[in-house]
Scaffold this motif. Structure first.
Motif, PDB file in Angstrom:
ATOM      1  N   ASN A  18       0.856  -1.167   0.000  1.00  0.00           N
ATOM      2  CA  ASN A  18       0.000   0.000   0.000  1.00  0.00           C
ATOM      3  C   ASN A  18       0.897   1.223   0.000  1.00  0.00           C
ATOM      4  O   ASN A  18       1.875   1.266   0.738  1.00  0.00           O
ATOM      5  CB  ASN A  18      -0.889  -0.016   1.250  1.00  0.00           C
ATOM      6  N   PHE A  19       0.569   2.202  -0.829  1.00  0.00           N
ATOM      7  CA  PHE A  19       1.390   3.403  -0.953  1.00  0.00           C
ATOM      8  C   PHE A  19       0.548   4.652  -0.741  1.00  0.00           C
ATOM      9  O   PHE A  19      -0.654   4.646  -1.013  1.00  0.00           O
ATOM     10  CB  PHE A  19       2.013   3.485  -2.363  1.00  0.00           C
ATOM     11  N   ALA A  20       1.181   5.717  -0.325  1.00  0.00           N
ATOM     12  CA  ALA A  20       0.512   7.020  -0.289  1.00  0.00           C
ATOM     13  C   ALA A  20       0.119   7.349  -1.728  1.00  0.00           C
ATOM     14  O   ALA A  20       0.876   7.080  -2.667  1.00  0.00           O
ATOM     15  CB  ALA A  20       1.448   8.084   0.267  1.00  0.00           C
ATOM     16  N   ILE A  21      -1.056   7.891  -1.903  1.00  0.00           N
ATOM     17  CA  ILE A  21      -1.580   8.131  -3.249  1.00  0.00           C
ATOM     18  C   ILE A  21      -0.650   9.006  -4.078  1.00  0.00           C
ATOM     19  O   ILE A  21      -0.548   8.835  -5.290  1.00  0.00           O
ATOM     20  CB  ILE A  21      -3.032   8.697  -3.199  1.00  0.00           C
ATOM     21  N   GLU A  22       0.081   9.911  -3.445  1.00  0.00           N
ATOM     22  CA  GLU A  22       0.984  10.777  -4.214  1.00  0.00           C
ATOM     23  C   GLU A  22       2.162  10.028  -4.828  1.00  0.00           C
ATOM     24  O   GLU A  22       2.837  10.550  -5.710  1.00  0.00           O
ATOM     25  CB  GLU A  22       1.470  11.972  -3.384  1.00  0.00           C
ATOM     26  N   GLN A  23       2.401   8.798  -4.400  1.00  0.00           N
ATOM     27  CA  GLN A  23       3.474   7.999  -4.980  1.00  0.00           C
ATOM     28  C   GLN A  23       3.058   7.311  -6.284  1.00  0.00           C
ATOM     29  O   GLN A  23       3.915   6.823  -7.018  1.00  0.00           O
ATOM     30  CB  GLN A  23       3.963   6.954  -3.983  1.00  0.00           C
ATOM     31  N   LEU A  24       1.769   7.267  -6.559  1.00  0.00           N
ATOM     32  CA  LEU A  24       1.286   6.628  -7.773  1.00  0.00           C
ATOM     33  C   LEU A  24       1.746   7.449  -8.979  1.00  0.00           C
ATOM     34  O   LEU A  24       1.517   8.653  -9.030  1.00  0.00           O
ATOM     35  CB  LEU A  24      -0.240   6.533  -7.740  1.00  0.00           C
ATOM     36  N   PRO A  25       2.413   6.833  -9.947  1.00  0.00           N
ATOM     37  CA  PRO A  25       2.927   7.609 -11.079  1.00  0.00           C
ATOM     38  C   PRO A  25       1.814   8.168 -11.964  1.00  0.00           C
ATOM     39  O   PRO A  25       0.741   7.583 -12.077  1.00  0.00           O
ATOM     40  CB  PRO A  25       3.784   6.596 -11.854  1.00  0.00           C
ATOM     41  N   GLY A  26       2.093   9.316 -12.561  1.00  0.00           N
ATOM     42  CA  GLY A  26       1.191   9.886 -13.550  1.00  0.00           C
ATOM     43  C   GLY A  26       0.048  10.717 -13.013  1.00  0.00           C
ATOM     44  O   GLY A  26      -0.788  11.180 -13.782  1.00  0.00           O
ATOM     45  N   LEU A  27      -0.010  10.943 -11.710  1.00  0.00           N
ATOM     46  CA  LEU A  27      -1.074  11.782 -11.149  1.00  0.00           C
ATOM     47  C   LEU A  27      -0.652  13.241 -11.217  1.00  0.00           C
ATOM     48  O   LEU A  27       0.410  13.603 -10.718  1.00  0.00           O
ATOM     49  CB  LEU A  27      -1.323  11.440  -9.684  1.00  0.00           C
ATOM     50  N   ILE A  40      -9.271   9.963  -0.442  1.00  0.00           N
ATOM     51  CA  ILE A  40      -8.443   8.896  -1.026  1.00  0.00           C
ATOM     52  C   ILE A  40      -6.991   9.305  -0.848  1.00  0.00           C
ATOM     53  O   ILE A  40      -6.479  10.165  -1.567  1.00  0.00           O
ATOM     54  CB  ILE A  40      -8.803   8.636  -2.500  1.00  0.00           C
ATOM     55  N   THR A  41      -6.336   8.692   0.133  1.00  0.00           N
ATOM     56  CA  THR A  41      -4.970   9.060   0.485  1.00  0.00           C
ATOM     57  C   THR A  41      -3.962   7.939   0.252  1.00  0.00           C
ATOM     58  O   THR A  41      -2.775   8.130   0.468  1.00  0.00           O
ATOM     59  CB  THR A  41      -4.903   9.492   1.962  1.00  0.00           C
ATOM     60  N   SER A  42      -4.455   6.769  -0.169  1.00  0.00           N
ATOM     61  CA  SER A  42      -3.545   5.645  -0.411  1.00  0.00           C
ATOM     62  C   SER A  42      -4.033   4.826  -1.601  1.00  0.00           C
ATOM     63  O   SER A  42      -5.179   4.959  -2.026  1.00  0.00           O
ATOM     64  CB  SER A  42      -3.453   4.741   0.825  1.00  0.00           C
ATOM     65  N   THR A  43      -3.157   3.978  -2.077  1.00  0.00           N
ATOM     66  CA  THR A  43      -3.534   3.118  -3.203  1.00  0.00           C
ATOM     67  C   THR A  43      -4.618   2.137  -2.780  1.00  0.00           C
ATOM     68  O   THR A  43      -5.507   1.817  -3.576  1.00  0.00           O
ATOM     69  CB  THR A  43      -2.316   2.377  -3.779  1.00  0.00           C
ATOM     70  N   PHE A  44      -4.604   1.675  -1.525  1.00  0.00           N
ATOM     71  CA  PHE A  44      -5.673   0.789  -1.060  1.00  0.00           C
ATOM     72  C   PHE A  44      -7.010   1.515  -1.032  1.00  0.00           C
ATOM     73  O   PHE A  44      -8.031   0.945  -1.401  1.00  0.00           O
ATOM     74  CB  PHE A  44      -5.354   0.215   0.323  1.00  0.00           C
ATOM     75  N   HIS A  45      -7.008   2.779  -0.581  1.00  0.00           N
ATOM     76  CA  HIS A  45      -8.255   3.561  -0.592  1.00  0.00           C
ATOM     77  C   HIS A  45      -8.797   3.654  -2.013  1.00  0.00           C
ATOM     78  O   HIS A  45      -9.999   3.512  -2.239  1.00  0.00           O
ATOM     79  CB  HIS A  45      -8.039   4.977  -0.057  1.00  0.00           C
ATOM     80  N   LEU A  46      -7.920   3.910  -2.960  1.00  0.00           N
ATOM     81  CA  LEU A  46      -8.337   4.008  -4.362  1.00  0.00           C
ATOM     82  C   LEU A  46      -8.960   2.702  -4.828  1.00  0.00           C
ATOM     83  O   LEU A  46     -10.034   2.688  -5.430  1.00  0.00           O
ATOM     84  CB  LEU A  46      -7.150   4.385  -5.253  1.00  0.00           C
ATOM     85  N   LEU A  47      -8.301   1.594  -4.537  1.00  0.00           N
ATOM     86  CA  LEU A  47      -8.823   0.294  -4.961  1.00  0.00           C
ATOM     87  C   LEU A  47     -10.156  -0.021  -4.279  1.00  0.00           C
ATOM     88  O   LEU A  47     -11.058  -0.566  -4.923  1.00  0.00           O
ATOM     89  CB  LEU A  47      -7.795  -0.808  -4.681  1.00  0.00           C
ATOM     90  N   GLN A  48     -10.292   0.334  -3.027  1.00  0.00           N
ATOM     91  CA  GLN A  48     -11.556   0.096  -2.328  1.00  0.00           C
ATOM     92  C   GLN A  48     -12.689   0.897  -2.941  1.00  0.00           C
ATOM     93  O   GLN A  48     -13.796   0.403  -3.077  1.00  0.00           O
ATOM     94  CB  GLN A  48     -11.420   0.442  -0.842  1.00  0.00           C
ATOM     95  N   GLN A  49     -12.410   2.126  -3.339  1.00  0.00           N
ATOM     96  CA  GLN A  49     -13.442   2.999  -3.896  1.00  0.00           C
ATOM     97  C   GLN A  49     -13.779   2.669  -5.340  1.00  0.00           C
ATOM     98  O   GLN A  49     -14.907   2.896  -5.778  1.00  0.00           O
ATOM     99  CB  GLN A  49     -12.987   4.465  -3.838  1.00  0.00           C
ATOM    100  N   ALA A  50     -12.792   2.177  -6.087  1.00  0.00           N
ATOM    101  CA  ALA A  50     -12.966   2.112  -7.544  1.00  0.00           C
ATOM    102  C   ALA A  50     -12.613   0.764  -8.155  1.00  0.00           C
ATOM    103  O   ALA A  50     -12.227   0.688  -9.320  1.00  0.00           O
ATOM    104  CB  ALA A  50     -12.136   3.221  -8.196  1.00  0.00           C
ATOM    105  N   TRP A  51     -12.755  -0.318  -7.402  1.00  0.00           N
ATOM    106  CA  TRP A  51     -12.397  -1.630  -7.949  1.00  0.00           C
ATOM    107  C   TRP A  51     -13.361  -2.070  -9.049  1.00  0.00           C
ATOM    108  O   TRP A  51     -12.951  -2.620 -10.055  1.00  0.00           O
ATOM    109  CB  TRP A  51     -12.339  -2.670  -6.834  1.00  0.00           C
ATOM    110  N   THR A  52     -14.641  -1.807  -8.872  1.00  0.00           N
ATOM    111  CA  THR A  52     -15.646  -2.232  -9.846  1.00  0.00           C
ATOM    112  C   THR A  52     -15.865  -1.152 -10.905  1.00  0.00           C
ATOM    113  O   THR A  52     -15.471   0.007 -10.720  1.00  0.00           O
ATOM    114  CB  THR A  52     -16.999  -2.504  -9.152  1.00  0.00           C
ATOM    115  N   THR A  53     -16.506  -1.537 -11.980  1.00  0.00           N
ATOM    116  CA  THR A  53     -16.836  -0.566 -13.035  1.00  0.00           C
ATOM    117  C   THR A  53     -17.705   0.551 -12.481  1.00  0.00           C
ATOM    118  O   THR A  53     -17.469   1.733 -12.753  1.00  0.00           O
ATOM    119  CB  THR A  53     -17.553  -1.274 -14.211  1.00  0.00           C
ATOM    120  N   ILE A  54     -18.692   0.187 -11.679  1.00  0.00           N
ATOM    121  CA  ILE A  54     -19.570   1.196 -11.075  1.00  0.00           C
ATOM    122  C   ILE A  54     -18.770   2.109 -10.148  1.00  0.00           C
ATOM    123  O   ILE A  54     -18.954   3.322 -10.145  1.00  0.00           O
ATOM    124  CB  ILE A  54     -20.749   0.531 -10.331  1.00  0.00           C
ATOM    125  N   GLY A  55     -17.863   1.539  -9.379  1.00  0.00           N
ATOM    126  CA  GLY A  55     -17.016   2.335  -8.491  1.00  0.00           C
ATOM    127  C   GLY A  55     -16.140   3.310  -9.254  1.00  0.00           C
ATOM    128  O   GLY A  55     -15.970   4.464  -8.837  1.00  0.00           O
TER     129      GLY A  55
END
Length: 152
Positions: A18-27, A40-55
């Motif tokens: 899990n990484f701080a969201i600012e470490q994700l490349p290309g943002l 959304i402050t981490s990569t896990f938060h991002l995945l939890q919010q947006a894993w599905t197409t609807i998300g």
């Protein structure tokens, strides 16, 4: 990724990174600020919010961006879960055509190494910047191990 699954892992099992969201490349700074503004402050938060197409669609709507950005960020965050890949190599893998941990786990080592080498030469004319065959093999083995861990 099943967001309801606990992150407890038996000793000796590989853990997702899990990484701080600012470490994700290309943002961009703007996109980073929009994500952080909705918690959304981490990569896990991002995945939890947006894993599905609807998300993904919901997140894109909430921060007023095109959904293709969210698809890219989710792919990068998913690949970054593999410890040896992390945020350092997730972008390289995505540019080489690998968009999911499941895809990474299923690729033959030699084929992926050739894809990455071809990309490095075409983009940078620098074959010396290509990860070694051993590094690529480690990524694939760790991807397989993560998938086995998450299946239990």
């Amino acid at each position: 990724m099943n967001s309801s699954r606990k992150s407890t892992v038996k000793p000796g099992r590989l853990r997702s990174r899990n990484f701080a969201i600012e470490q994700l490349p290309g943002l961009s700074q703007d996109h980073l600020a929009r994500l952080q503004a909705i918690g959304i402050t981490s990569t896990f938060h991002l995945l939890q919010q947006a894993w599905t197409t609807i998300g993904k669609e919901d997140l894109a709507r909430r921060i007023s961006i095109h959904v293709q950005y969210v698809h890219k960020w989710v792919a990068l965050a998913d690949l970054a879960r593999v410890p040896a890949v992390g945020c350092q190599y997730c972008g390289l893998l995505l540019h080489a055509g690998v968009a999911k941990v499941e895809h990474l786990a299923a690729l033959p080592v030699g084929q992926l190494h050739r894809q990455i080498l071809k990309l490095q030469v075409a983009t940078f004319q620098r074959p010396d910047r290509c990860p070694t065959l051993g590094e690529v093999e480690r990524w694939i083995q760790q991807a397989k191990s993560l998938l086995q861990t998450e299946a239990h």
